[in-house]
Design a protein around this motif. Sequence first.
Motif, short mmCIF file in Angstrom:
data_model
loop_
_atom_site.label_atom_id
_atom_site.label_comp_id
_atom_site.label_asym_id
_atom_site.label_seq_id
_atom_site.Cartn_x
_atom_site.Cartn_y
_atom_site.Cartn_z
N UNK A 78 -9.85 45.72 24.86
CA UNK A 78 -11.12 45.25 24.33
C UNK A 78 -11.29 45.59 22.86
N UNK A 79 -10.39 46.36 22.28
CA UNK A 79 -10.46 46.72 20.87
C UNK A 79 -10.38 45.46 20.02
N UNK A 80 -11.27 45.30 18.97
CA UNK A 80 -11.20 44.13 18.11
C UNK A 80 -12.51 43.83 17.44
N UNK A 81 -12.61 42.62 16.84
CA UNK A 81 -13.79 42.16 16.11
C UNK A 81 -14.56 41.17 16.97
N UNK A 82 -15.88 41.41 17.12
CA UNK A 82 -16.75 40.55 17.91
C UNK A 82 -17.72 39.84 16.98
N UNK A 83 -17.83 38.50 17.14
CA UNK A 83 -18.64 37.68 16.24
C UNK A 83 -19.70 36.94 17.04
N UNK A 84 -20.94 36.98 16.51
CA UNK A 84 -22.05 36.21 17.06
C UNK A 84 -22.26 34.99 16.18
N UNK A 85 -22.15 33.75 16.76
CA UNK A 85 -22.33 32.50 16.02
C UNK A 85 -23.54 31.78 16.58
N UNK A 86 -24.47 31.40 15.67
CA UNK A 86 -25.67 30.67 16.07
C UNK A 86 -25.58 29.27 15.46
N UNK A 87 -25.64 28.23 16.31
CA UNK A 87 -25.52 26.85 15.87
C UNK A 87 -26.79 26.07 16.18
N UNK A 88 -27.22 25.23 15.22
CA UNK A 88 -28.21 24.20 15.49
C UNK A 88 -27.58 22.87 15.08
N UNK A 89 -28.32 21.79 15.22
CA UNK A 89 -27.79 20.48 14.83
C UNK A 89 -27.64 20.34 13.33
N UNK A 90 -28.27 21.28 12.54
CA UNK A 90 -28.25 21.16 11.09
C UNK A 90 -27.54 22.29 10.38
N UNK A 91 -27.46 23.49 10.98
CA UNK A 91 -26.81 24.60 10.29
C UNK A 91 -26.18 25.54 11.28
N UNK A 92 -25.47 26.53 10.72
CA UNK A 92 -24.76 27.52 11.53
C UNK A 92 -24.69 28.82 10.75
N UNK A 93 -24.97 29.96 11.45
CA UNK A 93 -24.85 31.29 10.84
C UNK A 93 -24.06 32.18 11.79
N UNK A 94 -23.47 33.25 11.24
CA UNK A 94 -22.66 34.15 12.07
C UNK A 94 -22.71 35.55 11.50
N UNK A 95 -22.43 36.54 12.35
CA UNK A 95 -22.31 37.94 11.96
C UNK A 95 -21.31 38.61 12.88
N UNK A 96 -20.57 39.61 12.35
CA UNK A 96 -19.47 40.24 13.10
C UNK A 96 -19.59 41.75 13.07
N UNK A 97 -18.96 42.39 14.06
CA UNK A 97 -18.87 43.85 14.12
C UNK A 97 -17.57 44.21 14.83
N UNK A 98 -17.04 45.42 14.52
CA UNK A 98 -15.75 45.87 15.05
C UNK A 98 -16.00 46.87 16.16
N UNK A 99 -15.23 46.75 17.26
CA UNK A 99 -15.24 47.72 18.35
C UNK A 99 -13.92 48.46 18.34
N UNK A 100 -14.04 49.83 18.31
CA UNK A 100 -12.85 50.68 18.37
C UNK A 100 -12.87 51.46 19.67
N UNK A 101 -11.80 51.37 20.46
CA UNK A 101 -11.68 52.05 21.74
C UNK A 101 -10.80 53.27 21.56
N UNK A 102 -11.33 54.46 21.98
CA UNK A 102 -10.57 55.71 21.85
C UNK A 102 -10.19 56.19 23.24
N UNK A 103 -9.22 57.10 23.30
CA UNK A 103 -8.67 57.56 24.57
C UNK A 103 -9.67 58.43 25.31
N UNK A 104 -9.68 58.30 26.65
CA UNK A 104 -10.44 59.18 27.54
C UNK A 104 -9.56 60.39 27.87
N UNK A 105 -10.10 61.41 28.54
CA UNK A 105 -9.26 62.56 28.93
C UNK A 105 -8.03 62.09 29.69
N UNK A 106 -6.87 62.71 29.43
CA UNK A 106 -5.61 62.23 30.03
C UNK A 106 -5.61 62.37 31.54
N UNK A 107 -4.95 61.42 32.23
CA UNK A 107 -4.75 61.45 33.68
C UNK A 107 -3.26 61.31 33.95
#
Length: 1302
Positions: A586-615
């Motif tokens: 799931x690690x990566x960049x997530x983007x929210x895109x909003x579309x209408x019939x006349x315009x479009x806007x977007x914004x992004x954020x990064x998710x970093x996944x770190x290790x849990x206690x070892x098993x």
Amino acid sequence: MMKKKIMSASKASLVLLLCQMVSALDVPLDSKLLEELSQPPTITQQSPKDYIVDPRENIVIQCEAKGKPPPSFSWTRNGTHFDIDKDAQVTMKPNSGTLVINIMNGGKAEAYEGVYQCTARNERGAAISNNIVIRPSRSPLWTKEKLEPNQVREGDSLVLHCRPPVGLPPPIIFWMDNAFQRLPQSERVSQGLNGDLYFSNVQPEDTREDYICYARFNHTQTIQQKQPISVKVFSTKPVTERQPVLLTPTGSTSTKVELRGNVLLLECIAAGLPTPVIRWIKEGGELPANRTFFENFKKTLKIVDVSEADSGNYKCIARNTLGSAHHVISVTVKAAPYWITAPRNLVLSPGEDGTLICRANGNPKPDISWLANGVPIAIAPEDPSRKVDGDTIIFSQVQERSSAVYQCNASNEYGYLLANAFVNVLAEPPRILTAANKLYQVIADSPALLDCAYFGSPKPEIEWFKGVKGSILRGNEYVFHDNGTLEIPVAQKDSSGTYTCVARNELGKIQNEVQLEVKDPTMIIKQPEYKVIQRYGQVSFECIIKHDSTLLPTVIWLKDNGELPGDERFLVGKDNLTIMNVTDKDDGTYTCIVNTTLDSVSASAVLTVVAAPPTPAIIYARPNPPFDLELTGQLERSVELSWVPGDENNSPITNFVIEYEDGLHEPGVWHHQTEVPGTQTTVQLKLSPYVNYSFRVIAVNEIGRSQPSEPSEQYLTKSANPDENPSNVQGIGSEPDNLVITWESLTGFQSNGPGLQYKVSWRQKDVDDEWTSVIVANVSKYIVSGTPTFVPYEIKVQALNDLGYAPEPSEVIGHSGEDLPMVAPGNVQVHVINSTLAKVHWDTVPLKTVRGHLQGYKVYYWKVQSLSRRSKRHVEKKILTFRGNKTFGMLPGLEPYSSYKLNVRVVNGKGEGPASPDKVFKTPEGVPSSPSFLKITNPTLDSLTLEWGSPTHPNGVLTSYILKFQPINNTHELGPLVEIRIPANESSLILKNLNYSTRYKFYFNAQTSVGSGSQITEEAVTIMDEAGFLRPAVGAGKGYSEILFATSPVMHTVRPTFYKVQPLYPRIRNVTTAAAETYANISWEYEGPDHVNFYVEYGVAGSKEDWKKEIVNGSRSFFVLKGLTPGTAYKVRVGAEGLSGFRSSEDVFETGPAMASRQVDIATQGWFIGLMCAVALLILILLIVCFIRRNKGGKYPVKEKEDAHADPEIQPMKEDDGTFGEYSDAEDHKPLKKGSRTPSDRTVKKEDSDDSLVDYGEGVNGQFNEDGSFIGQYSGKKEKEPAEGNESSEAPSPVNAMNSFV
């Protein structure tokens, strides 16, 4: 990390509208408008210039055009009107100019070869197509050769020549062996561009007898093969190493010309031991990057998309440890014409001006010519508004009658370009094409473009108003585009409202209203933020938006610019995205895109996944084998098997595989019995009688299969009657008095008990007779003796063992043995169709006399003698087989003007019956082959001697020879053609009073009463001067006088014209000088009035002395200056007396250096004169002897040439194509059985015979189909002497590609 992007839909509208901006009177692509406006024709679709067609299929020559009113169509063929109404095979498609020539229903493709051109015409003008050259594809046969085995010493080089037949288009060459496997190639052994197979050095493993060259003709889907070539390599110790030597190309230099845009292929193949390595360089430059490729183990240099910059010297270097060799190829890149500016359609209003421009380039520079409505503009009807200025036509003050279609032709020796462009003069009131009250919606602060598409002639003026009664719009806040569009660069909320567009010209006025709405922009007021989450945790991203209340937004979430994984862990809410049970993926960049019939806007954020206690790590493996196998519930035909599963090793068991062993019949061999799911540990197994079973179990999971379990205890089932009978029972006699019954025996597993035997029963069919039976041991064949010949029998075979019989078997029908047919076909008749084709008829024989399966009829035929030579050379019997109960067949490939014999025999499975009495028939005369040779000897100042040999295949009685010749000047232009008819008994001719130092081209062919044969050509040059003066360039002289001949043939002479436009003034040009030590030959070209006396002036170059003048005798165009000083530079010029001040420009030449000493003139020595007299006397005696022998009927020694050729092989045809089988000599290798569709010649066309091509026979080894058609090959049995010769299988096409159509 965040990214925001806003894109207004109105920008897309801006791009669209700007693309529609056109010049003042370009007609918009509006369907309703186009239906109303008059327009000259425009060619929209046409066939390619060089159109190679399949001779078996209908020919479709495309010509589509549009115009208003719809155009009518007409065609020319070879420059003259083509009246399709007079040809029943030719039709034109409705509402189209496309021609359909019906070849499949009786037409012959060769009859429609030629140059076609389509004209589309309406009241506004005429457009023409390219010249479309129609040529049927050809796949000629391979000339048969007598190939001697190649014996080569190890280490030597070798070239195996392919020499494929010349086809249209050219074939693809490849080498294979008898098993149809491609021969391996390497740096040592490779195929050249010409198709030959090159060995840089031979090795012992190269010894083989099946080097076969194949030619594939893709257009006709035909493959031809050459006879196998044998290579034997003998070893010598030690093997001598050799430095490189080029096998191809030969010599140190060569030249190559290629056209711009084509692929340049250069090749170097070298011999040597060790095998040389090839390297390529360009002298004085680099090989072009990204366009250079090396093929065939670097022996071939390939440069794609060549241009003039690629001209130059290319050097290939072959190198091994002993040295190197090189070759330089001088490459010149020429160019067919290509457009710089093609003429474009011009729409004008009355009184306007305009221009048509046609500019093209090429090498050499192309000539530009104009046509109007398909007629050269020089002879077209005059138009006062039109003026031609080279590559430009200027129009001024045009009127409606000025409408026309103009054609520009740019041509050079490598091709031509043809473009149609119309001038359409229209007078139309304004029209607005944009829909009324059209609604435009844009986002605030973005551009708004309001469309007002219009048309009118003259071009209307456009004005915009806001509101119904508003004032005209002006100012910097608006942009007015040429296509009528109004642009508001930064639209605000108060820009909304009604806008009015007004279009007016001198013929009228019209207006239209549109609506504009300006919306609030869409914004993300709370954007997703950067997150760090532990593995297996939960995370959420927010995306809260604000938008115009009249717009409906949609929200899309992306991961790394792609779709979200199709996983239930991803939950998309109204304003957020939640990810459950996060993993490393799931690690990566997530983007929210909003579309209408006349315009479009977007914004992004990064998710970093770190290790849990070892098993602890999990180990996955294949399962352990099952154990504790147990058999229960034993019955005669079933048993229950159970087991305990082994450890699954962290991967669940998916299924179990059960196998069995038959210890009684196949001990040690395990067979698959069944499979069950992984949750099942018990299975009920079906069993067969008389089998000693053991079972084992294998477990399977996602990792793989376990080892087999230990075998179970053995279980022997009880015996029983057989459940089945033998399969594939047949009855076929091997002798006329027996019946052989065969079957496939049962296996031990199928026997069901001990003592397996078979009960064989038979009885004669359709006879009231009892079954005869016999019981045999476990075998698979029984022979019944003493049967009648070829009688049907009912047969059945039943299995039995010690416990009883199998179920009652089904019956099959067989036949006792065949015997040879008893009688020959009767009433054999032969109908000769043409000089190479005959049709043979016969009556069928009674079926009772066939005494077997009727497989067909064989026709044996052979040539008795040639009627033109009256000499029996050999008897080569050929065989055609016709399948089924046929009563006729076609005999192809006959030789014209020959006597043949044939007989017919019936064929069954045993063999052939007796032959019918020999039938004699004769073929009529045909056209002869080309003369065997044409030699041009003894050139003098004004004469040439021609000698020729009679045709190898006269194909009739020769009536005469036709000689045509014409001069060629130094620009390769051809003079007038002179034709001479020569008696058939002549073999030489002397042409006198020819032009000095002139090249002539000769065309020579023979004639029979049927017509002219193929011609051969030669070129020759008359010498400059009998005194030995140096010769000027070919074509320097223009004089031409009457030609005298040694014999008195009928002739037509025309004073030559080289088709050049005469200048408006006299001139002397192209002064050419050839200088020696003390003399110089001066020649020139003159254009002007006849009967002019010339003089030559000369002097020392750079000297101020007066010019010396020499008068030329008569009106000759050459003169010899004598008494010059060796090693001196002279100036020279030529003038004409009587023309004041008229002379050529000066030329400078230098005489050769003085010789240190002169040799003794051998021609003045007495011993030399005596020797020449003796030689002349011997020649005279030989000529007398030859003349006496000839008058006594001496024969030409052509037998050796005939033996070098044999009948070509015809490839097999697919039966469903309706074509006939192949034929070849019986001792030759068999040609390919697939990949071939049609023979390349000797094909019987529809109009030649009413019979289908299925009537052609097949070879003696041919196979037969059930429907009565045939397949196979056409073979012959050679008797006595070898074949008499071979004819060419293809005549050259009479149509040549044209560089210019006018």
